[in-house]
Structures are given as C-alpha cells and as structure tokens.
Motif scaffolding. Structure first.
Motif, PDB file in Angstrom:
ATOM      1  N   UNK A   1       0.813  -1.206   0.000  1.00 17.77           N
ATOM      2  CA  UNK A   1       0.000   0.000   0.000  1.00 17.77           C
ATOM      3  C   UNK A   1       0.845   1.253   0.000  1.00 17.77           C
ATOM      4  N   UNK A   2       0.551   2.168   0.943  1.00 14.20           N
ATOM      5  CA  UNK A   2       1.243   3.459   1.009  1.00 14.20           C
ATOM      6  C   UNK A   2       1.681   3.719   2.440  1.00 14.20           C
ATOM      7  N   UNK A   3       2.676   4.576   2.585  1.00 16.50           N
ATOM      8  CA  UNK A   3       3.217   4.878   3.915  1.00 16.50           C
ATOM      9  C   UNK A   3       2.182   5.549   4.817  1.00 16.50           C
ATOM     10  N   UNK A   4       1.414   6.467   4.235  1.00 17.06           N
ATOM     11  CA  UNK A   4       0.607   7.365   5.053  1.00 17.06           C
ATOM     12  C   UNK A   4      -0.493   6.654   5.820  1.00 17.06           C
ATOM     13  N   UNK A   5      -0.952   5.504   5.350  1.00 14.70           N
ATOM     14  CA  UNK A   5      -1.952   4.761   6.124  1.00 14.70           C
ATOM     15  C   UNK A   5      -1.379   3.473   6.713  1.00 14.70           C
ATOM     16  N   UNK A   6      -0.049   3.354   6.665  1.00 18.05           N
ATOM     17  CA  UNK A   6       0.607   2.232   7.317  1.00 18.05           C
ATOM     18  C   UNK A   6       0.499   0.917   6.591  1.00 18.05           C
ATOM     19  N   UNK A   7       0.233   0.940   5.269  1.00 17.03           N
ATOM     20  CA  UNK A   7       0.085  -0.315   4.538  1.00 17.03           C
ATOM     21  C   UNK A   7       1.240  -0.608   3.582  1.00 17.03           C
ATOM     22  N   UNK A   8       2.162   0.342   3.368  1.00 22.39           N
ATOM     23  CA  UNK A   8       3.373   0.017   2.614  1.00 22.39           C
ATOM     24  C   UNK A   8       4.147  -1.042   3.400  1.00 22.39           C
ATOM     25  N   UNK A   9       4.610  -2.078   2.714  1.00 21.37           N
ATOM     26  CA  UNK A   9       5.248  -3.213   3.381  1.00 21.37           C
ATOM     27  C   UNK A   9       6.712  -2.903   3.675  1.00 21.37           C
ATOM     28  N   UNK A  10       7.089  -2.936   4.960  1.00 21.15           N
ATOM     29  CA  UNK A  10       8.429  -2.563   5.397  1.00 21.15           C
ATOM     30  C   UNK A  10       9.191  -3.765   5.943  1.00 21.15           C
ATOM     31  N   UNK A  11      10.504  -3.727   5.779  1.00 17.66           N
ATOM     32  CA  UNK A  11      11.364  -4.759   6.347  1.00 17.66           C
ATOM     33  C   UNK A  11      11.313  -4.702   7.873  1.00 17.66           C
ATOM     34  N   UNK A  12      11.351  -3.499   8.423  1.00 18.45           N
ATOM     35  CA  UNK A  12      11.237  -3.282   9.869  1.00 18.45           C
ATOM     36  C   UNK A  12       9.947  -2.520  10.150  1.00 18.45           C
ATOM     37  N   UNK A  13       9.345  -2.688  11.337  1.00 13.95           N
ATOM     38  CA  UNK A  13       8.041  -2.067  11.608  1.00 13.95           C
ATOM     39  C   UNK A  13       8.085  -0.539  11.568  1.00 13.95           C
ATOM     40  N   UNK A  14       6.914   0.039  11.368  1.00 10.29           N
ATOM     41  CA  UNK A  14       6.745   1.479  11.531  1.00 10.29           C
ATOM     42  C   UNK A  14       7.051   1.854  12.974  1.00 10.29           C
ATOM     43  N   UNK A  15       7.319   3.145  13.183  1.00 14.36           N
ATOM     44  CA  UNK A  15       7.490   3.662  14.540  1.00 14.36           C
ATOM     45  C   UNK A  15       6.346   4.616  14.848  1.00 14.36           C
ATOM     46  N   UNK A  16       6.162   4.920  16.132  1.00 17.97           N
ATOM     47  CA  UNK A  16       5.176   5.930  16.491  1.00 17.97           C
ATOM     48  C   UNK A  16       5.862   7.293  16.539  1.00 17.97           C
TER      49      UNK A  16
ATOM     50  N   UNK B   1       5.218  -7.538 -16.532  1.00 19.44           N
ATOM     51  CA  UNK B   1       4.681  -7.401 -15.180  1.00 19.44           C
ATOM     52  C   UNK B   1       5.058  -6.025 -14.637  1.00 19.44           C
ATOM     53  N   UNK B   2       4.048  -5.333 -14.150  1.00 22.77           N
ATOM     54  CA  UNK B   2       4.180  -3.960 -13.635  1.00 22.77           C
ATOM     55  C   UNK B   2       3.741  -4.019 -12.172  1.00 22.77           C
ATOM     56  N   UNK B   3       4.704  -3.878 -11.251  1.00 27.32           N
ATOM     57  CA  UNK B   3       4.442  -4.074  -9.828  1.00 27.32           C
ATOM     58  C   UNK B   3       4.420  -2.729  -9.102  1.00 27.32           C
ATOM     59  N   UNK B   4       3.402  -2.535  -8.268  1.00 28.59           N
ATOM     60  CA  UNK B   4       3.405  -1.444  -7.289  1.00 28.59           C
ATOM     61  C   UNK B   4       4.219  -1.933  -6.098  1.00 28.59           C
ATOM     62  N   UNK B   5       5.404  -1.329  -5.913  1.00 31.81           N
ATOM     63  CA  UNK B   5       6.255  -1.654  -4.775  1.00 31.81           C
ATOM     64  C   UNK B   5       6.711  -0.369  -4.123  1.00 31.81           C
ATOM     65  N   UNK B   6       6.168  -0.054  -2.975  1.00 28.23           N
ATOM     66  CA  UNK B   6       6.444   1.243  -2.363  1.00 28.23           C
ATOM     67  C   UNK B   6       7.331   1.131  -1.127  1.00 28.23           C
ATOM     68  N   UNK B   7       7.091   0.139  -0.270  1.00 32.49           N
ATOM     69  CA  UNK B   7       7.938  -0.085   0.888  1.00 32.49           C
ATOM     70  C   UNK B   7       9.088  -1.018   0.564  1.00 32.49           C
ATOM     71  N   UNK B   8      10.135  -0.999   1.402  1.00 34.79           N
ATOM     72  CA  UNK B   8      11.322  -1.795   1.069  1.00 34.79           C
ATOM     73  C   UNK B   8      11.052  -3.292   1.084  1.00 34.79           C
TER      74      UNK B   8
END
Length: 536
Positions: free
Chosen positions: A287-302, A335-342
């Motif tokens: 997804x996207x960073x702003x709603x916390x759905x971009x997939x990250x290697x390490x978790x989001x922080x507060x 193949x066209x991939x949406x990849x936003x988080x690391x």
C-alpha cells in the motif's frame, strides 16, 4: 507532407544537442536533424529558441480515472477541508438528479492524522451517499448515508487487506483504507459507457496538453470503485479516437490466485487493437506509507520513535507472488508491480528473479528500497519506474510520513540517484490522478528535489539532494526510458527513422534546470500531426 521545426534547441531522448537546429518530419517520421535548409513547400514551425524533444511517455498513469475525476466532483486543485466541503456542497446542489456524489482528489495532509470524517460530509450532503477516493486511491471518504447503505457499523469487521478508521468506541468514522473501500464501492453504480467515453476523451486531451504522447494505464480492470476501462480503450482504438499510444496493465485480482491467468490471456487477446495493447499485468504488492500499509522490512514507529507492531501489508502473499510472476512471464506478459515499501520492493524483486528481461518488467513508486536491493535492478534487468514529484518535503511527507519511518529510513526515500548510479534503467510516470500528470513538474523535482514555486515552511529546501538526477538523465527517463518500457522502439528519440511524436516547449529548461517547472508546452505532435493545441 513535410514539416520543419526551425530554431530549435533539441533534446534527442538521451542528450542535449547544443545550438539551435532544425528537425525535418516527412509524413509520420523524422527524416533529418541538423543545420538544414527547409525543402520547398514545407510547413515551418518556428520553435523560437525553445526546446524540441520526444513526446513525454507516462509509464504509470490512470488516464480514464483521471478524466472521470475531472468531469465529476474534482477536489484535486484544492488543499483544505473547508474548500473540499464547499466544492462538494456546490457540486451536489448543481447535480440534484445524481443518486451518488462521486469524485476524488482530496489530500490526506488536509486532515488531522490524514483522516476525514463522515460527520463533516453529512453537513453538506446529508441525503445522498458520497464516495470520494483520496489522491492516492488507497483510501476513500464516505458519509453516513453511504455507510448505512453498505451496512457498515461498529460490528463490521476489517477486511484482510484494509481497515475502517474508527473512533474510541469502535464506530467507523468515515474513512475507508485500502480493501475496506470495497465495502462501499460495490454499491456504487457503474459509470455508463458514455461517461467513460467522455472521461477517456478528457483524460487524453489533458495529457496531450502537457506534452504526453503515450502512456501505460496502470489499472485496466475493476478496483475499489474504479470502473473497468478496458472496453473504453478498445472502443476508442477501433473508432480512431485514440491518438496516443497506450499499453494497458490488466489488474491482478489479489483476492484470487493463478486461476485468473487464463482470463488475463483472454482479456489481452480481446482488448488489444490498434494503438491499444493490453499486454501488461499490474500487481499491487503493498500500500502506502501514510496509512501504514506500505510493506516494510522493519516495523513502523510511532511519533515518539518507538517500534510498533505494524510492518505494513503484502497484498499478495509472497509465496504466491513467486509463482504468479513467473507464470505471467511465461505467458508473455510484462509485469508492472506497485512496490512502495522496502519489503514490498524486495518481494517483487524476489519474484522477478529468473524472468525474461525481454518482457521489460518494472517496479513502480520505490519510495523505500533497501540498500541491499538497489543493485538487483540491474542484475535482474528490472526497470525502476519513478514518480519523481513525490520526492520533496511537502506537508504530507513532513506530517504523515517521516514521523512514522524514523530518521534512518526517512533519509533514504526515493533513492533515484542510487538506482541510477547502480545501473538501473529508469523510466518515469505520474500516477495521475494521485498527483499532477505534468511531466515538467515531476522533472523539476527529479533534478532539484523540491517542487517548483513552493512557498511556506514545507518544501523550501531540497529533500535528500544526493538522490537528485542530472537533467539529461531525468528527461531521458520520461522520454526514451518510458517509450522503451512500453515497447515503443520507434518512439522516444529525435533522430532519423523515429516516429514524429514530439513536444515543443517555450523555453529550454535543460539549460536552466532550476526553472524546469516554469516551462510550458507550446504544441504536441503524434505521427507528425499536431494534437495540441487542436487544429480545427
């Protein structure tokens, strides 16, 4: 017919050619470039010292969706909640016969925490359902009437690929994130074919006015309230209304598996005609960073910098992705991939290992790429599809992104310079209507890492300037690079034998990179015919 562009500064798709020169077009092809005398009887276009370059090719856009937004309740030119509500109130009053109020274009940064409420919409439209996706198309703003029609209440569970924003009691407040949009979108009446046709024509007209001569539509199918635009493109191509060259990326339904491939093959064969080729498949991996759905290697922080339990969402389970992408590759799809988080980018690269580089696969957005994965783009022959406009310090970046990434990750966003230095092939697009489709606005940020003409506190300094691209590399990505990704091997260059898909600018921004965003399109040409301004 022969047309000669005189007194032109020329960017040929890879480099700036230097002093003013002439470009000769015969019928639909470029036949000569240089210090030439025009042949007798030729039509003369005086570029007057401006820049002549290949037509821009948008490698990731939603042209029909953008056109539909422009002819509905369009909020994209506004930036505050009061302005949004005033526009929605006015639109509803001017369209009393519409059962639903539909549109798009609001920005998350206009609302506390990026979350608007149904209560605000109820004040301006209490009697009809409202469904308005935001600019990034990963969330939607709805009113109480829409939630009531969809049966949404405190007991409604979140879908596996999204969530309902809720108040302290657990009651939904009117913002639907990701897959939760389907809860209301499935009740939205589909656009009529006449409305989709009008949307296509408006989208194409607008893109031509910005110098865009070809594009890849990044969702051809049904997705979260977006109508299937495939038949619209095919009809436009058959009827001679499609003046651009368009590749359609067929939507990969993340609720299904490999069984959908046979249908994708049938759709490719049934829709592709003339200037429209439905030869790609779009996979939205995260997804996207702003709603916390971009997939990250390490978790989001507060906001205090503490790790949370959320590391985003892989919309396609990685094991399935590693089977699906090679299967699509085997059927000849790009193949066209949406990849936003690391993590999303890494999962896409893992799945693309061993695929055929001749199919020209690409990953779009690339907000975060883990440093270990940067060299893999060249190694695997996967192109980096950049949306450069986002690589600046705007309100959304400052308020909704940086605080939840932490300093280390925030300082490696949009690593275009690193990708280029590592040998990745760069292509470029806008993601309109997520953001403006103006290539010059995006190119300004690619080179300067700040938006043109910004004022106020946010955005007045370059964002990670070490990731800036030199001006020729940036322009090449949006012309020759994106033409290549669309398999347009006779486009994207100003050279003899190439298609006469051209754009004329009023100035030469390559000689003045700090003013790229000030340049204006004077005319746009496809196959040697002027498509903007329209010649009656």
């Amino acid at each position: 017919m022969v047309t000669v562009f005189r007194n032109a500064h020329v960017f040929d798709g890879h480099r700036h050619l230097g002093p003013p020169t002439s470009v000769v077009v015969e019928a639909d092809r470029i036949v000569a470039v240089g210090d030439l005398e025009p042949p007798t009887g030729a039509d003369i276009v005086d570029v007057a010292g401006g820049l002549l370059l290949p037509g821009f090719v948008d490698a990731h856009v939603h042209a029909v969706t953008g056109g539909l937004e422009r002819i509905r309740c369009d909020l994209s030119d506004l930036s505050t909640e009061p302005d949004y509500l005033d526009r929605i109130r006015t639109y509803a009053a001017e369209h009393p016969d519409e059962d639903w109020i539909l549109g798009g274009g609001w920005a998350m940064a206009a609302f506390p925490g990026g979350i608007p409420t149904a209560a605000a919409l109820d004040r301006v439209v209490p009697d009809r359902p409202v469904f308005i996706p935001n600019r990034d198309l990963h969330g939607a703003w709805v009113n109480t009437a829409a939630m009531r029609l969809a049966g949404i209440d405190a007991a409604t569970p979140d879908p596996p690929d999204g969530h309902l924003d809720r108040d302290a009691s657990g009651a939904p407040i009117g913002t639907l994130q990701e897959g939760a949009m389907r809860l209301v979108a499935q009740h939205v009446p589909p656009a009529s074919q006449s409305e989709l046709r009008a949307a296509f024509l408006e989208g194409q007209r607008y893109l031509h006015s910005l110098g865009v001569t070809a594009w890849q539509d990044a969702i051809v199918g049904t997705y979260s309230g977006m109508d299937d635009n495939g038949p619209t493109y095919a009809a436009a191509a058959r009827e001679g209304l499609l003046t651009a060259r368009v590749v359609g990326a067929l939507w990969w339904d993340r609720t299904e598996g490999l069984e959908q491939i046979d249908d994708l093959v049938r759709r490719r064969d049934g829709l592709s005609t003339g200037r429209f080729a439905a030869t790609a498949v779009k996979v939205m991996q995260d997804g996207v960073m702003e709603n916390g759905t971009a997939a990250l290697v390490e978790p989001y922080v507060d906001r205090c910098g503490h790790a949370t339990s959320n590391s985003g969402t892989s919309f396609v389970e990685p094991d399935l992705l590693r089977r699906a992408i090679p299967a699509l590759d085997a059927h000849g799809f790009q193949v066209h991939v949406h990849g936003l988080g690391d993590r999303g980018v890494r999962e896409a690269l893992d799945a693309l290992e061993g695929t055929d580089p001749a199919h020209r696969h690409h990953i779009a957005h690339l907000q975060l790429v883990h440093p270990d994965d940067v060299p893999r783009f060249k190694e695997l022959g996967v192109s980096a599809n950049i949306q450069a406009l986002w690589a600046c310090l705007d309100d959304q970046m400052v308020e909704l992104t940086i605080p939840f990434l932490g300093e280390e990750r925030a300082n490696r966003q949009y690593p275009f310079g690193d990708l280029h230095r590592a040998g990745a092939r760069l292509v470029a697009g806008s993601d309109w209507p997520v953001s403006t489709p103006d290539p010059l606005a995006a190119l300004h940020v690619a080179v300067n890492r700040m938006a043109y003409g910004v004022d106020g506190a946010a955005g007045t300094e370059p964002f990670l300037p070490e990731q800036a691209l030199d001006v020729e590399t940036a322009f090449a990505a949006y012309t020759a690079g994106s033409a290549w990704i669309n398999h347009l091997d006779r486009a994207g260059r100003v050279a003899p034998g190439y298609d006469a898909d051209l754009v004329v600018l009023d100035t030469d921004p390559i000689q003045d990179p700090v003013s790229i965003g000030a340049a204006k399109v004077v005319s746009t040409w496809i196959d040697g015919q002027q498509v903007y301004p329209v010649v009656e």
